[in-house]
Design a protein around this motif. Structure first.
Motif, PDB file in Angstrom:
ATOM      1  N   ASP A  96      26.502  24.900   8.022  1.00  0.00           N
ATOM      2  CA  ASP A  96      27.034  24.086   8.995  1.00  0.00           C
ATOM      3  C   ASP A  96      26.503  23.494  10.416  1.00  0.00           C
ATOM      4  O   ASP A  96      24.852  23.001   9.730  1.00  0.00           O
ATOM      5  N   VAL A  97      26.695  23.314  10.829  1.00  0.00           N
ATOM      6  CA  VAL A  97      26.531  22.230  11.530  1.00  0.00           C
ATOM      7  C   VAL A  97      24.645  22.118  11.776  1.00  0.00           C
ATOM      8  O   VAL A  97      23.826  21.714  11.667  1.00  0.00           O
ATOM      9  N   GLY A  98      24.219  23.799  12.477  1.00  0.00           N
ATOM     10  CA  GLY A  98      23.094  23.967  12.570  1.00  0.00           C
ATOM     11  C   GLY A  98      21.944  23.761  11.498  1.00  0.00           C
ATOM     12  O   GLY A  98      20.942  22.999  11.231  1.00  0.00           O
ATOM     13  N   ASP A  99      22.379  24.123  10.292  1.00  0.00           N
ATOM     14  CA  ASP A  99      21.403  23.828   8.622  1.00  0.00           C
ATOM     15  C   ASP A  99      21.579  22.176   9.158  1.00  0.00           C
ATOM     16  O   ASP A  99      20.513  22.362   8.201  1.00  0.00           O
ATOM     17  N   LEU A 100      22.400  21.055   9.340  1.00  0.00           N
ATOM     18  CA  LEU A 100      22.077  19.867   9.064  1.00  0.00           C
ATOM     19  C   LEU A 100      20.807  19.303   9.707  1.00  0.00           C
ATOM     20  O   LEU A 100      20.377  18.137   9.195  1.00  0.00           O
ATOM     21  N   GLY A 101      20.116  20.180  10.789  1.00  0.00           N
ATOM     22  CA  GLY A 101      19.356  19.813  11.598  1.00  0.00           C
ATOM     23  C   GLY A 101      19.774  18.539  12.864  1.00  0.00           C
ATOM     24  O   GLY A 101      19.172  17.839  13.540  1.00  0.00           O
ATOM     25  N   ILE A 102      20.918  18.843  12.885  1.00  0.00           N
ATOM     26  CA  ILE A 102      21.437  18.097  14.006  1.00  0.00           C
ATOM     27  C   ILE A 102      22.153  17.995  15.384  1.00  0.00           C
ATOM     28  O   ILE A 102      22.553  17.419  15.993  1.00  0.00           O
ATOM     29  N   TYR A 149      32.082  32.597   0.949  1.00  0.00           N
ATOM     30  CA  TYR A 149      33.056  32.391   2.228  1.00  0.00           C
ATOM     31  C   TYR A 149      31.445  32.121   2.985  1.00  0.00           C
ATOM     32  O   TYR A 149      30.416  32.809   2.969  1.00  0.00           O
ATOM     33  N   ARG A 150      31.297  30.453   3.759  1.00  0.00           N
ATOM     34  CA  ARG A 150      30.493  30.462   4.747  1.00  0.00           C
ATOM     35  C   ARG A 150      31.308  29.782   5.913  1.00  0.00           C
ATOM     36  O   ARG A 150      31.269  28.704   5.357  1.00  0.00           O
ATOM     37  N   TYR A 151      30.818  30.287   7.064  1.00  0.00           N
ATOM     38  CA  TYR A 151      31.472  29.645   8.287  1.00  0.00           C
ATOM     39  C   TYR A 151      30.902  28.815   8.384  1.00  0.00           C
ATOM     40  O   TYR A 151      29.769  28.458   8.225  1.00  0.00           O
ATOM     41  N   SER A 152      31.213  26.931   8.691  1.00  0.00           N
ATOM     42  CA  SER A 152      31.097  26.146   8.743  1.00  0.00           C
ATOM     43  C   SER A 152      32.099  24.938   9.679  1.00  0.00           C
ATOM     44  O   SER A 152      32.571  25.069  10.147  1.00  0.00           O
ATOM     45  N   ASN A 153      30.957  25.197  10.904  1.00  0.00           N
ATOM     46  CA  ASN A 153      32.054  24.230  11.958  1.00  0.00           C
ATOM     47  C   ASN A 153      31.832  22.752  11.343  1.00  0.00           C
ATOM     48  O   ASN A 153      32.667  21.708  11.657  1.00  0.00           O
ATOM     49  N   VAL A 195      29.498  13.993   9.919  1.00  0.00           N
ATOM     50  CA  VAL A 195      30.362  12.832   8.950  1.00  0.00           C
ATOM     51  C   VAL A 195      29.218  12.394   8.008  1.00  0.00           C
ATOM     52  O   VAL A 195      28.988  12.421   7.367  1.00  0.00           O
ATOM     53  N   ALA A 196      28.556  11.209   9.263  1.00  0.00           N
ATOM     54  CA  ALA A 196      26.966  10.268   8.506  1.00  0.00           C
ATOM     55  C   ALA A 196      25.736  11.399   8.013  1.00  0.00           C
ATOM     56  O   ALA A 196      25.581  10.855   7.333  1.00  0.00           O
ATOM     57  N   ALA A 197      26.077  12.407   8.600  1.00  0.00           N
ATOM     58  CA  ALA A 197      24.754  13.648   8.370  1.00  0.00           C
ATOM     59  C   ALA A 197      25.547  14.043   6.602  1.00  0.00           C
ATOM     60  O   ALA A 197      24.183  14.323   5.803  1.00  0.00           O
ATOM     61  N   LEU A 198      26.305  14.746   6.307  1.00  0.00           N
ATOM     62  CA  LEU A 198      26.927  15.020   5.581  1.00  0.00           C
ATOM     63  C   LEU A 198      26.443  13.877   4.356  1.00  0.00           C
ATOM     64  O   LEU A 198      26.444  14.493   3.073  1.00  0.00           O
ATOM     65  N   ALA A 199      27.673  12.603   4.348  1.00  0.00           N
ATOM     66  CA  ALA A 199      27.377  11.861   3.503  1.00  0.00           C
ATOM     67  C   ALA A 199      25.678  11.858   2.915  1.00  0.00           C
ATOM     68  O   ALA A 199      25.360  11.399   1.670  1.00  0.00           O
ATOM     69  N   LYS A 200      24.730  11.684   3.431  1.00  0.00           N
ATOM     70  CA  LYS A 200      23.223  12.122   3.309  1.00  0.00           C
ATOM     71  C   LYS A 200      23.008  13.971   2.810  1.00  0.00           C
ATOM     72  O   LYS A 200      21.213  13.490   2.358  1.00  0.00           O
ATOM     73  N   GLU A 201      23.269  14.528   2.806  1.00  0.00           N
ATOM     74  CA  GLU A 201      22.985  15.727   2.784  1.00  0.00           C
ATOM     75  C   GLU A 201      22.633  16.137   1.531  1.00  0.00           C
ATOM     76  O   GLU A 201      23.375  15.028  -0.059  1.00  0.00           O
ATOM     77  N   SER A 202      22.106  16.777   0.532  1.00  0.00           N
ATOM     78  CA  SER A 202      22.176  17.383  -0.004  1.00  0.00           C
ATOM     79  C   SER A 202      23.164  18.157  -1.220  1.00  0.00           C
ATOM     80  O   SER A 202      23.832  18.074  -0.669  1.00  0.00           O
ATOM     81  N   PRO A 203      22.966  18.870  -2.365  1.00  0.00           N
ATOM     82  CA  PRO A 203      23.742  20.015  -2.714  1.00  0.00           C
ATOM     83  C   PRO A 203      24.523  21.151  -1.817  1.00  0.00           C
ATOM     84  O   PRO A 203      23.643  20.977  -0.826  1.00  0.00           O
ATOM     85  N   LEU A 204      25.929  21.090  -1.906  1.00  0.00           N
ATOM     86  CA  LEU A 204      26.581  22.069  -1.471  1.00  0.00           C
ATOM     87  C   LEU A 204      25.681  23.466  -1.393  1.00  0.00           C
ATOM     88  O   LEU A 204      24.791  23.560  -2.171  1.00  0.00           O
ATOM     89  N   ALA A 205      25.709  24.290  -0.368  1.00  0.00           N
ATOM     90  CA  ALA A 205      25.386  25.435  -0.112  1.00  0.00           C
ATOM     91  C   ALA A 205      26.026  26.465  -1.207  1.00  0.00           C
ATOM     92  O   ALA A 205      25.060  27.773  -1.459  1.00  0.00           O
ATOM     93  N   SER A 206      27.326  26.107  -1.642  1.00  0.00           N
ATOM     94  CA  SER A 206      27.345  27.259  -2.683  1.00  0.00           C
ATOM     95  C   SER A 206      28.609  26.093  -3.658  1.00  0.00           C
ATOM     96  O   SER A 206      29.191  25.707  -2.642  1.00  0.00           O
ATOM     97  N   PRO A 207      29.094  26.749  -4.522  1.00  0.00           N
ATOM     98  CA  PRO A 207      30.103  25.926  -5.425  1.00  0.00           C
ATOM     99  C   PRO A 207      31.512  26.277  -4.591  1.00  0.00           C
ATOM    100  O   PRO A 207      31.938  27.241  -3.930  1.00  0.00           O
ATOM    101  N   PRO A 208      32.417  25.436  -4.380  1.00  0.00           N
ATOM    102  CA  PRO A 208      33.344  25.387  -3.520  1.00  0.00           C
ATOM    103  C   PRO A 208      34.134  25.996  -4.374  1.00  0.00           C
ATOM    104  O   PRO A 208      34.762  26.517  -5.220  1.00  0.00           O
ATOM    105  N   GLY A 209      34.984  27.626  -3.432  1.00  0.00           N
ATOM    106  CA  GLY A 209      35.850  28.572  -3.689  1.00  0.00           C
ATOM    107  C   GLY A 209      34.929  29.674  -4.722  1.00  0.00           C
ATOM    108  O   GLY A 209      35.553  30.209  -4.672  1.00  0.00           O
ATOM    109  N   THR A 210      33.868  30.055  -3.746  1.00  0.00           N
ATOM    110  CA  THR A 210      33.110  30.830  -4.398  1.00  0.00           C
ATOM    111  C   THR A 210      32.779  32.052  -3.708  1.00  0.00           C
ATOM    112  O   THR A 210      32.642  32.881  -3.374  1.00  0.00           O
TER     113      THR A 210
END
Length: 524
Positions: free
Chosen positions: A151-157, A185-189, A168-183
């Motif tokens: 989520d946006v809050g987890d990105l520190g921005i 539910y994690r609400y994400s603005n 979008v720019a912050a996500l492009a620099k982000e570390s790995p996903l919080a969980s593998p896709p499709g595994t």
């Protein structure tokens, strides 16, 4: 009905007065506005519920209830603007916050129907800058919050005026996903910001223009629009206030995750479109209202809607929250029932209110939502101090059938209000009590850490953040703040003891050099 002192009732119900108004104090809008008379007892009980909630300080805003396409209750309570005393009416424009997500999802569904994109297309096809970061994430994953994107809050921005491009720019620099896709539910603005960006890139239009052209104008939703980051809330719109009466508007700059402003009247038109096939095919809607099956079981979120079963029938719903604005929409297709609420005074028990209305329409008893313990304690702190307030909290909570809401969010809201007023020590007391009451909540300890930081208790803050991350390893705010505090502690240690360490090292080096320069003893 009890008498509630210290609060003036302001209530607006629209339309020609029926013959029973002297008895019920209820009026019914005209047939021309799409309203039909509901059974008298239903209208009376819904109005009694809402009037009571307003009198208890639990509802300021607009509400609309419709069944089988006909509006059976439509009213406004309180003020849209406390300064001008402008009443909050069903036609009052207010923020939808996260209820906006269903419009973003509809935009994606429209593009999917015309073949511009597919739900199972990887998002890197449309967002190549995220190719390294999210190679396995699909459009479907983002729609139903199973992408693993933080989520946006987890990105520190997170900050007022944040833009889609910055996310979008912050996500492009982000570390790995919080969980593998499709595994999971994690609400994400942030995910819905990406969906808005995809819609804009594929359509060549701003999201605001796409929604206006393809949804709002065709449905005659004349009071609905996307507010851009630079646009101010107009005086004719509802102003927003926190639960303690302080102005607090919508400072979000992103769109897709939020940003839509509307009225309950326009949301009724939206519901009518979803009941038919004027926007997309019925088969498309059926698929969009079906949550995915995850490895740990069925999810409860589809394309922009929460989904739950009630008596075996599907209920579609969503809440919205930003600043002091709150929104709610609930659709029960099997019962052809719609409940919409927009409010402007912070936390409102919208889910509980909707549940009470459903019970009324079914002829069943209901329970009034609990009053805000945060507001009661805030008044006590202002009048008599934190010690008295904490004793009051314990006393009220010990009652056999307390009439207050003792959920975790209540003390959390109060604690941050006190922090905002610079009362860090009082906030620490509140957050400590919340952590005691909810010992398994990562958020409770995360918030306690925030209070300790402001109170200057760095070691206690690090302990709280550490416990928060132990309870939820995915709590990125706690983890990031803990790293920052530890690094600052290291810097502080060096600053405090580094000079002494260097002096001792220098003296030791001089002693060694001196010994080497001394002449050797004879026979040595």
């Amino acid at each position: 009905m009890p008498t509630w002192k210290g609060r003036a009732l302001s209530r607006v119900i629209f339309g020609p007065i029926v013959a029973f108004v002297a008895l019920l104090d209820v009026s019914v809008p005209s047939q021309a506005s799409g309203v039909v008379a509901a059974p008298l007892a239903e209208r009376q009980r819904i109005d009694a519920l809402m009037t009571t909630l307003h009198g208890r300080g639990q509802f300021d805003g607009s509400i609309l209830v419709a069944r089988a396409g006909a509006i059976i209750y439509r009213a406004g309570f309180g003020y849209a603007n406390e300064s001008t005393r402008e009443p909050f009416q069903p036609s009052t424009v207010s923020s939808l916050a996260s209820v906006s997500k269903q419009f973003t999802a509809m935009a994606v569904m429209m593009l999917a129907e015309e073949g511009t994109l597919g739900y199972d297309d990887p998002i890197k096809r449309f967002l190549p800058e995220l190719a390294r970061y999210a190679p396995g994430v699909t459009v479907r994953h983002v729609l139903n919050h199973t992408s693993g994107i933080p989520d946006v809050g987890d990105l520190g921005i997170d900050r007022p005026g944040l833009t889609n491009g910055e996310v979008v720019a912050a996500l492009a620099k982000e570390s790995p996903l919080a969980s593998p896709p499709g595994t999971h539910y994690r609400y994400s603005n942030a995910g819905y910001v990406l969906l808005a960006t995809i819609v804009e890139r594929l359509s060549g239009q701003r999201l605001a223009d796409f929604l206006a052209t393809h949804i709002f104008k065709p449905l005659d939703m004349d009071s609905t629009f996307v507010r851009e980051a630079a646009a101010a809330v107009q005086p004719a719109f509802a102003m927003a206030y926190d639960p303690f009466g302080q102005p607090t508007g919508d400072t979000n700059g992103t769109v897709g995750d939020g940003g839509v402003f509307s009225t309950v009247d326009d949301l009724y038109k939206w519901d009518r479109a979803l009941a038919g096939s004027s926007l997309v095919r019925t088969s498309t809607l059926d698929a969009a209202f079906t949550p995915p099956i995850l490895p740990d079981g069925p999810s409860t979120y589809a394309f922009g809607w929460n989904v739950r079963l009630d008596q075996g029938a599907r209920t579609l719903w969503h809440t919205g929250s930003t600043g002091g604005y709150r929104s709610y929409i609930e659709r029960r297709p099997a019962e052809q029932l719609l409940i919409v609420m927009l409010t402007n005074h912070g936390n409102t028990k919208r889910v509980d209110i909707a549940s009470a209305i459903v019970h009324i329409l079914r002829g069943e008893p209901f329970t009034l939502p609990g009053q805000s313990i945060a507001r009661r304690l805030y008044d006590a702190i202002k009048a008599d101090g934190i010690d008295t307030a904490m004793r009051l909290y314990d006393s009220l909570r010990a009652q056999p059938a307390p009439d207050y809401d003792f959920s975790e969010s209540e003390l959390n809201t109060l604690g941050y209000q006190l922090l905002g007023e610079g009362r860090a020590k009082d906030a620490v007391r509140v957050f400590e009590r919340n952590a005691e009451s909810f010992p398994r909540s990562s958020n409770a300890f995360d918030s306690l850490g925030d209070a300790y930081v402001q109170a200057g208790e760095r070691e206690l803050a690090m302990m709280s953040y550490s416990h928060a991350t132990a309870l939820d390893p995915g709590n990125r705010h706690a983890a990031a703040t803990l790293i920052t505090l530890r690094s600052r502690s290291t810097v502080a240690f060096v600053a405090k003891w580094g000079g002494l360490f260097l002096a001792v090292t220098a003296l030791a080096a001089l002693a060694v050099a001196r010994r080497r320069r001394l002449p050797k003893r004879p026979g040595g």
